[in-house]
Every structure is written in structure tokens, then in C-alpha cells.
Design a protein around this motif. Structure first.
Motif, short mmCIF file in Angstrom:
data_model
loop_
_atom_site.label_atom_id
_atom_site.label_comp_id
_atom_site.label_asym_id
_atom_site.label_seq_id
_atom_site.Cartn_x
_atom_site.Cartn_y
_atom_site.Cartn_z
N ARG A 38 0.83 -1.21 0.00
CA ARG A 38 0.00 0.00 0.00
C ARG A 38 0.87 1.26 0.00
O ARG A 38 0.63 2.21 -0.77
CB ARG A 38 -0.92 0.01 1.22
CG ARG A 38 -1.74 1.31 1.34
CD ARG A 38 -2.48 1.40 2.67
NE ARG A 38 -1.59 1.46 3.81
CZ ARG A 38 -0.95 2.58 4.22
NH1 ARG A 38 -1.09 3.70 3.55
NH2 ARG A 38 -0.18 2.54 5.29
N LYS A 39 1.90 1.28 0.86
CA LYS A 39 2.75 2.46 0.98
C LYS A 39 3.48 2.75 -0.32
O LYS A 39 3.56 3.90 -0.77
CB LYS A 39 3.73 2.28 2.12
CG LYS A 39 3.09 2.25 3.51
CD LYS A 39 4.11 1.96 4.60
CE LYS A 39 3.47 1.90 5.97
NZ LYS A 39 4.45 1.55 7.03
N ILE A 40 4.03 1.72 -0.93
CA ILE A 40 4.74 1.92 -2.19
C ILE A 40 3.76 2.34 -3.29
O ILE A 40 4.09 3.16 -4.15
CB ILE A 40 5.53 0.66 -2.57
CG1 ILE A 40 6.75 0.53 -1.65
CG2 ILE A 40 5.97 0.69 -4.04
CD1 ILE A 40 7.64 -0.65 -1.95
N GLY A 41 2.56 1.79 -3.24
CA GLY A 41 1.55 2.21 -4.21
C GLY A 41 1.24 3.70 -4.12
O GLY A 41 1.07 4.37 -5.15
N GLU A 42 1.21 4.23 -2.91
CA GLU A 42 0.95 5.66 -2.75
C GLU A 42 2.14 6.49 -3.23
O GLU A 42 1.96 7.57 -3.83
CB GLU A 42 0.63 5.96 -1.29
CG GLU A 42 -0.70 5.37 -0.84
CD GLU A 42 -1.01 5.62 0.63
OE1 GLU A 42 -0.14 6.22 1.32
OE2 GLU A 42 -2.10 5.23 1.09
#
Length: 477
Positions: A38-42
Motif C-alpha cells: 500500500r505504501k509503495i503504491g501511494e
């Protein structure tokens, strides 16, 4: 296809992933954090919005992003493995041997460490180099390289190919170069807040309203050289050198880093920008950085020079519908207006980039202009057919309607995405002698090249063309 493995998917690791991915590399990520994807996606969402906006030419197609539960799976077959775990030496001593065991002997192993030296990182016999970037990694080009000279040279070539600026540090030293400078400013700023001289907001204003702007384009020493006037740096040093012994700073003293200081700094920071989320601040930062770097591109200064040099290595797209593609790019946020779509002036700017590219294709390039000849635009006609928004991919094709003698008549089609014709721009140019600023015949090789394009485009439809005075209403001229 080149592959990068990212070990640790926090802010820095995510930035590395975005930088490689958006430059066409496959990226494998290992991070035990359940929120890593999720964090890398953001981070990627921000990067996809910002990085392509630096360029007037499209970046390569994105690589493939994968997430792995096992470090060895992520590192296998990688050309570059970037360790970006937390800044704890004991943790890095556990991770780096595992990376070296999993990675091939030719892989570059870089550590994002902001402070540790290669001799400390490799105490157990590993072969990592320091590859210290700056946040956001997908926008800021600087990477400090420290370690084995041959490996650093190889790493530098790879970094340049993805649009970064490798700075090889001559000798290993704690915190390398840039963080030592940042630490000095940070330490003095903490004293100013602790002693009640300034708030966090006032300190930030003193930087961004003053010397921060100078530093972005000219650094420290060139700025001071100018401050010395016509006599240059020697005069500046003679005038201001004695001030170094005055008690202006507390750089050799460290304030007590206790709860009271933390609370004071945090509370002032909340007042300063607590109304914005971190993602809001990141987008604000990214848009500002893009604007600054694009401004620096014109003269090739600082980070703008890095982007300009990288852009020259990006591949041309080729053709579309039998016509040459003369421009491909992502629409930057700065091209949009209060209605949320691309401002009408930037349709013309996009078409002018396509005209410049076509001039290069027929030999009327920078060298030709330097020799004293060029084409000048004398008339444009624009049809606005559809909206274009920030982040849209813009592709421009160019059709030659006429190119005999002094006249060059072009018809640009601006495509949004894969199939939406968003605008057409018809452009009339006259060949000009730059010494007299009067019309003239083009050089023979340019004229011959142009004749070839005229012949190849003869008979092609150009709906909406012919709007210039004295031209027929439709069709090629």
C-alpha cells in the motif's frame, strides 16, 4: 529488461522503486511490513504524476513491479539491489550478507545509508557501496556514491541512465557530503527555536524566501563568488572571512535533545502545516520541485541540466497512422488552469515542440541555427476538439502540407491517450537568414530532406487544414 531489487519499502525504498520502474526497469520489492504494498503504491501514485512532468519527451514504458515474501527471491537476477532498511548498523549487518548471497556477482549492491561509511557496512566482508539518495528519490537527482571505485563507476553509469546525478565522494567520511551540510543547518535551527529566536515557520521562510532559491540553481560557492562582485571569491573571502571567528553560530554545541525540545518543535510544526496531510504536503512539494527543475532546464543549470541530458537519451516513438511522432509527453500540472484542463496556450506550446522536432528531422537543428539559418513561425491556426488534463499522455504527429522554397507548412495532430484527437495546430513557417532577419532559401540538404517528406505525405487527408489567408478551406496545400 533490467531488474532492480528494493530491500526495504519505506519512503526511500519506495522512491527508489518508483525511479527505476518509471525508467523502464522491472522492480522486485522485499519488505516484511504488511503495509509495504500500500505504501509503495501511494509513492508510485505521486511519482507517476510528478516525474514524467519534468520531461518534454515520454519516459520508457513502465517495468513490472512485484512484491516478494523472501529476500532471496526478490534479489535473484537483479542488476541492482538497493538496501533501504532503517538506519541501524546491526540490522544492515544482517541484511547485507543475505543480499550478497542472493545476488549475482555482477549486481551492484547499494545502501541508502545517510551516515554509515562503506568500511562500517562491509565489516563482515560484504561488497556494498553507499548509494545515498535524497527524498523524493523519484524527483531529486543527487546520489552520493562511496566505496570501491570500479563499482561506483559502474553504478554511476546506471544512475545516469535513469536520470540521476551520481556524485562520487573522494574519501569515506561519516554522513558523506550533503548530510554534513544539512546537519549544520539543522543544528543551528534547533538552537534558534530552543532559544526563542525564531519559530519553525520563520526559519523555513528565511530559507525559501532567500538563500534556498539561490542554492537551487547555483549552490554555495558560486553564490558567494557573485557576492564578491567583480573581484570575485578572493574579495568575498577577504571581506567576510573574519566573521567566521565571531560567535554567530552554535555549530559546535548540541542542544539537549529532550522531551521539552521535541514537544516545542512538534507543536510549532503542527501550527505551521498540521492542517495538511502528509500526502497533501508531498504533492505540494512535488509540484514545486517539478516547477523549479523545469525552470532550471532552460539554461541547463543544476538539476535542470541533469533532466535535459537524460531526455536526450530517451527514444523517439516512431510513427502513428503513417505520420512521424514529433512529440510524446505527460501533461504537467503547470499546464492546467482553473477549469482543471490544459490551458489553450499550452496546446500551442506542445505544437511548437513538435515543430522544433520536425526541424531537427530535416536538418534544421541546433547546429543549423548556430550557422545562421532557421525557420520562423509566421502564422498558427488551432482547433480545440477535446479537453486534456494533467497526467494525460499527449502524442503529436506532424504532416507536411507544403515545403517548397522558403515556406514550410505543417499540420500537427494532438492525440490524448490512444485514440482521442484533442486538437489540431496548423503552422506556417518561413525560412530566415538570421544575420539579416529576412526570408531566405534553405540550405540544399534541408531543402532536399523536406522535399522527401512532402512527397511521402502527398495526398494524405488533413481535415480542418487550409485556414490561412489565401489557402483553400480543406485538404493539403
Amino acid at each position: 529488461m533490467s531488474k532492480a531489487a528494493i530491500i526495504g519499502g519505506g519512503v526511500i525504498g519506495g522512491g527508489w522503486a518508483a525511479r527505476f520502474l518509471l525508467n523502464g526497469w522491472d522492480v522486485a520489492v522485499f519488505d516484511p511490513d504488511s503495509q509495504a504494498e500500500r505504501k509503495i503504491g501511494e509513492v508510485l501514485t505521486n511519482a507517476r504524476r510528478a516525474l514524467p512532468a519534468l520531461y518534454d519527451r515520454a519516459l520508457p514504458p513502465e517495468g513490472r513491479l512485484t512484491f516478494h515474501a523472501d529476500l532471496a527471491d526478490a534479489a535473484a537476477g537483479a542488476d541492482w539491489v538497493q538496501e533501504s532498511v532503517p538506519e541501524t548498523l546491526s540490522l544492515k549487518h544482517r541484511i547485507l550478507p543475505a543480499i550478497q548471497q542472493a545476488a549475482g556477482p555482477e549486481a551492484v549492491i547499494g545502501s541508502s545509508t545517510s551516515g554509515f561509511k562503506p568500511s562500517e557496512l562491509n565489516a563482515s566482508g560484504t561488497r556494498a557501496i553507499v548509494a545515498h539518495p535524497f527524498n523524493p528519490v523519484y524527483l531529486l537527482p543527487l546520489v552520493e556514491l562511496v566505496g570501491d571505485p570500479a563499482t561506483c563507476a559502474k553504478a554511476a553509469d546506471i544512475l545516469r541512465a535513469i536520470g540521476m546525478y551520481p556524485l562520487v565522494v573522494r574519501k569515506e567520511i561519516d554522513a558523506h557530503i550533503a548530510d554534513r551540510l544539512l546537519e549544520a543547518v539543522w543544528r543551528e535551527a534547533l538552537w534558534l527555536v530552543k532559544d526563542g529566536i525564531a519559530t519553525t515557520a520563520e526559519i523555513d521562510e528565511s530559507i525559501r524566501m532567500g538563500f534556498g532559491i539561490r542554492w537551487a540553481q547555483m549552490g554555495l560557492f558560486e553564490t558567494y563568488r557573485i557576492a564578491g562582485g567583480e573581484a570575485g571569491m578572493a574579495h568575498f573571502m577577504a571581506q567576510f572571512g573574519p566573521a567566521l571567528s565571531w560567535p554567530w553560530t552554535k555549530l559546535t554545541d548540541v542542544p539537549d535533545f529532550n522531551d521539552d525540545l521535541v514537544d516545542l518543535i512538534a507543536s510549532q510544526s503542527d501550527i505551521q502545516s498540521g492542517h495538511l496531510s502528509i500526502r497533501d504536503l508531498e504533492r505540494l512539494r512535488d509540484d514545486n520541485v517539478v516547477g523549479i527543475i523545469r525552470a532550471l532546464r532552460r539554461m541547463g543549470s543544476g538539476a535542470g541540466g541533469v533532466v535535459r541530458a537524460h531526455e536526450e537519451t530517451l527514444a523517439d516513438i516512431g510513427e502513428r497512422d503513417g505520420l512521424p511522432v514529433t512529440a510524446t509527453r505527460q501533461v504537467p500540472i503547470s499546464w492546467t488552469d482553473y477549469n482543471g484542463h490544459m490551458n489553450e496556450a499550452h496546446y500551442l506550446e506542445a505544437a511548437s515542440l513538435a515543430t522544433d522536432r520536425f526541424m531537427e528531422m530535416i536538418g534544421a537543428d541546433a547546429a543549423y541555427v548556430a550557422s545562421g539559418r532557421s525557420y520562423f513561425t509566421v502564422e498558427n491556426h488551432i482547433r480545440y476538439l477535446d479537453e486534456i488534463h494533467a497526467g494525460d499522455r499527449l502524442t503529436i504527429t506532424t504532416q507536411v502540407l507544403a515545403g517548397k522554397g522558403k515556406r514550410l507548412h505543417l499540420f500537427h495532430r494532438l492525440w490524448r491517450g490512444d485514440d482521442a484527437l484533442a486538437a489540431t495546430v496548423e503552422t506556417m513557417l518561413i525560412h530566415t537568414d538570421l544575420s539579416t532577419r529576412r526570408s531566405s532559401e534553405p540550405e540544399g540538404a534541408v531543402s532536399e530532406s523536406l522535399s522527401g517528406w512532402v512527397a511521402s505525405h502527398a495526398g494524405l487527408e488533413a481535415e480542418g487544414a487550409g485556414r490561412f489567408v489565401g489557402q483553400p478551406a480543406t485538404g493539403p496545400t
